[in-house]
Design an enzyme around this catalytic site. Structure first.
Site, PDB file in Angstrom:
ATOM      1  N   PRO A   9      19.252 -82.184  11.256  1.00 49.94           N
ATOM      2  CG  PRO A   9      18.366 -83.233  13.108  1.00 49.94           C
ATOM      3  CD  PRO A   9      19.608 -83.153  12.297  1.00 49.94           C
ATOM      4  CG  ASN A  10      14.114 -79.767  12.420  1.00 48.78           C
ATOM      5  OD1 ASN A  10      13.161 -80.040  11.708  1.00 48.78           O
ATOM      6  ND2 ASN A  10      14.367 -80.422  13.545  1.00 48.78           N
ATOM      7  NE  ARG A  17      14.824 -75.041  13.493  1.00 46.84           N
ATOM      8  CZ  ARG A  17      15.843 -75.699  14.068  1.00 46.84           C
ATOM      9  NH1 ARG A  17      17.002 -75.839  13.439  1.00 46.84           N
ATOM     10  NH2 ARG A  17      15.690 -76.236  15.245  1.00 46.84           N
ATOM     11  CE1 TYR A  22      18.931 -72.559  16.150  1.00 49.83           C
ATOM     12  CE2 TYR A  22      16.557 -72.780  15.843  1.00 49.83           C
ATOM     13  CZ  TYR A  22      17.734 -73.178  16.458  1.00 49.83           C
ATOM     14  OH  TYR A  22      17.710 -74.186  17.375  1.00 49.83           O
ATOM     15  CG  ASN A  73      24.396 -77.086  13.312  1.00 53.95           C
ATOM     16  OD1 ASN A  73      24.078 -77.813  14.250  1.00 53.95           O
ATOM     17  ND2 ASN A  73      23.907 -75.866  13.148  1.00 53.95           N
ATOM     18  CB  ALA A  76      17.878 -82.103  17.621  1.00 51.95           C
ATOM     19  CG  HIS A  79      21.664 -81.502  22.173  1.00 58.43           C
ATOM     20  ND1 HIS A  79      22.754 -80.707  22.473  1.00 58.43           N
ATOM     21  CD2 HIS A  79      20.890 -80.761  21.317  1.00 58.43           C
ATOM     22  CE1 HIS A  79      22.629 -79.534  21.839  1.00 58.43           C
ATOM     23  NE2 HIS A  79      21.508 -79.553  21.131  1.00 58.43           N
ATOM     24  CG  ASP A  86      30.261 -94.663  18.552  1.00 61.18           C
ATOM     25  OD1 ASP A  86      30.879 -94.005  19.411  1.00 61.18           O
ATOM     26  OD2 ASP A  86      29.495 -95.606  18.837  1.00 61.18           O
ATOM     27  CD  GLU A  97      29.424 -79.703  18.961  1.00 61.93           C
ATOM     28  OE1 GLU A  97      30.284 -80.472  19.445  1.00 61.93           O
ATOM     29  OE2 GLU A  97      28.427 -79.314  19.598  1.00 61.93           O
ATOM     30  CG  HIS A  99      25.767 -75.856  17.969  1.00 61.47           C
ATOM     31  ND1 HIS A  99      24.911 -76.841  17.539  1.00 61.47           N
ATOM     32  CD2 HIS A  99      26.759 -76.467  18.643  1.00 61.47           C
ATOM     33  CE1 HIS A  99      25.363 -78.012  17.947  1.00 61.47           C
ATOM     34  NE2 HIS A  99      26.492 -77.816  18.620  1.00 61.47           N
ATOM     35  CG  LEU A 100      22.981 -71.316  12.949  1.00 62.54           C
ATOM     36  CD1 LEU A 100      21.787 -72.143  12.557  1.00 62.54           C
ATOM     37  CD2 LEU A 100      23.159 -70.149  12.020  1.00 62.54           C
ATOM     38  CB  SER A 101      21.445 -70.850  19.175  1.00 65.59           C
ATOM     39  OG  SER A 101      21.450 -72.256  19.350  1.00 65.59           O
ATOM     40  NE  ARG A 106      18.125 -72.449  21.926  1.00 68.99           N
ATOM     41  CZ  ARG A 106      17.848 -73.112  20.797  1.00 68.99           C
ATOM     42  NH1 ARG A 106      18.820 -73.426  19.958  1.00 68.99           N
ATOM     43  NH2 ARG A 106      16.607 -73.466  20.526  1.00 68.99           N
ATOM     44  NE  ARG A 110      17.368 -76.138  22.426  1.00 75.68           N
ATOM     45  CZ  ARG A 110      16.715 -76.774  21.448  1.00 75.68           C
ATOM     46  NH1 ARG A 110      17.377 -77.498  20.569  1.00 75.68           N
ATOM     47  NH2 ARG A 110      15.409 -76.677  21.331  1.00 75.68           N
TER      48      ARG A 110
HETATM   49  C1  DQA Z   1      21.493 -75.865  16.762  1.00 81.20           C
HETATM   50  C2  DQA Z   1      21.229 -76.028  18.265  1.00 81.20           C
HETATM   51  C3  DQA Z   1      20.492 -77.330  18.544  1.00 81.20           C
HETATM   52  O1  DQA Z   1      20.245 -77.461  19.937  1.00 81.20           O
HETATM   53  C4  DQA Z   1      19.167 -77.364  17.823  1.00 81.20           C
HETATM   54  O2  DQA Z   1      18.529 -78.602  18.014  1.00 81.20           O
HETATM   55  C5  DQA Z   1      19.281 -77.045  16.372  1.00 81.20           C
HETATM   56  C6  DQA Z   1      20.213 -75.994  15.951  1.00 81.20           C
HETATM   57  C7  DQA Z   1      22.138 -74.510  16.407  1.00 81.20           C
HETATM   58  O3  DQA Z   1      22.704 -74.403  15.332  1.00 81.20           O
HETATM   59  O4  DQA Z   1      22.044 -73.557  17.195  1.00 81.20           O
HETATM   60  O5  DQA Z   1      18.546 -77.561  15.539  1.00 81.20           O
HETATM   61  O6  DQA Z   1      22.407 -76.880  16.376  1.00 81.20           O
END
Ligand code: DQA
Length: 156
Positions: A9-10, A17, A22, A73, A76, A79, A86, A97, A99-101, A106, A110
């Site tokens: 998501p997002n 955003r 990011y 990725n 959210a 978490h 599963d 897995e 993540h950008l950040s 943070r 998270r």
């Molecule tokens: C994220 C980190 C997550 O905590 C956050 O909800 C995201 C992006 C990242 O790529 O840093 O949407 O997965």
């Protein structure tokens, strides 16, 4: 061999955003770079983004018998989602897995990943370059699997 990249998501809003976290790069630009790497390394690649947990679960399930590895990725849902965890455990494919950040820099909420324990590894904190590092790692994992299969075939 085939890699499926699943974006949660997002992430469709990258470039818009929270740029201070990011960065300015859009998702399609990240995917373009990943495709270049895949082409150079003779890997098939497919991309999927969804804001819905169930659709992500469905896409992971569809990888069974179709893909060799997943770069995920879960954003959210990382978490919160037992369902995604599963699904990963169910398909028994190597999942990286991403993540950008660096989520450990943070908010506390998270700093827990429900999916990390069922993933082959986790890469985070390098911005869009995290995805490139994940591709390098996935190419290595798939190469090892291929070599192992070839050895087994030779041994009959
Ligand atoms: C994220 C980190 C997550 O905590 C956050 O909800 C995201 C992006 C990242 O790529 O840093 O949407 O997965």
């Amino acid at each position: 061999m085939k890699v499926v990249v699943i974006q949660g998501p997002n992430l469709n809003m990258l470039g818009v955003r929270e740029q201070q976290i990011y960065g300015p790069m859009k998702l399609e630009d990240i995917h373009r770079q990943m495709r270049l790497f895949a082409d150079e390394n003779k890997l098939e690649i497919e991309f999927f983004q969804s804001n819905l947990e169930g659709e992500i679960v469905d896409r992971i399930q569809e990888c069974l018998g179709d893909a060799d590895g997943i770069i995920l990725n879960a954003a959210a849902y990382t978490h919160t989602s037992i369902a995604i965890r599963d699904a990963i455990a169910a398909v028994q494919l190597p999942v990286i897995e991403v993540h950008l950040s660096n989520v450990y820099q943070r908010e506390e909420f998270r700093q827990k990943s429900l999916i990390a324990p069922v993933c082959a590894g986790v890469i985070m904190g390098f911005g869009p370059f995290s995805y490139h590092l994940a591709m390098v790692a996935m190419a290595q994992i798939l190469n090892n699997i291929k070599m192992l299969k070839e050895q087994q075939a030779q041994q009959g």
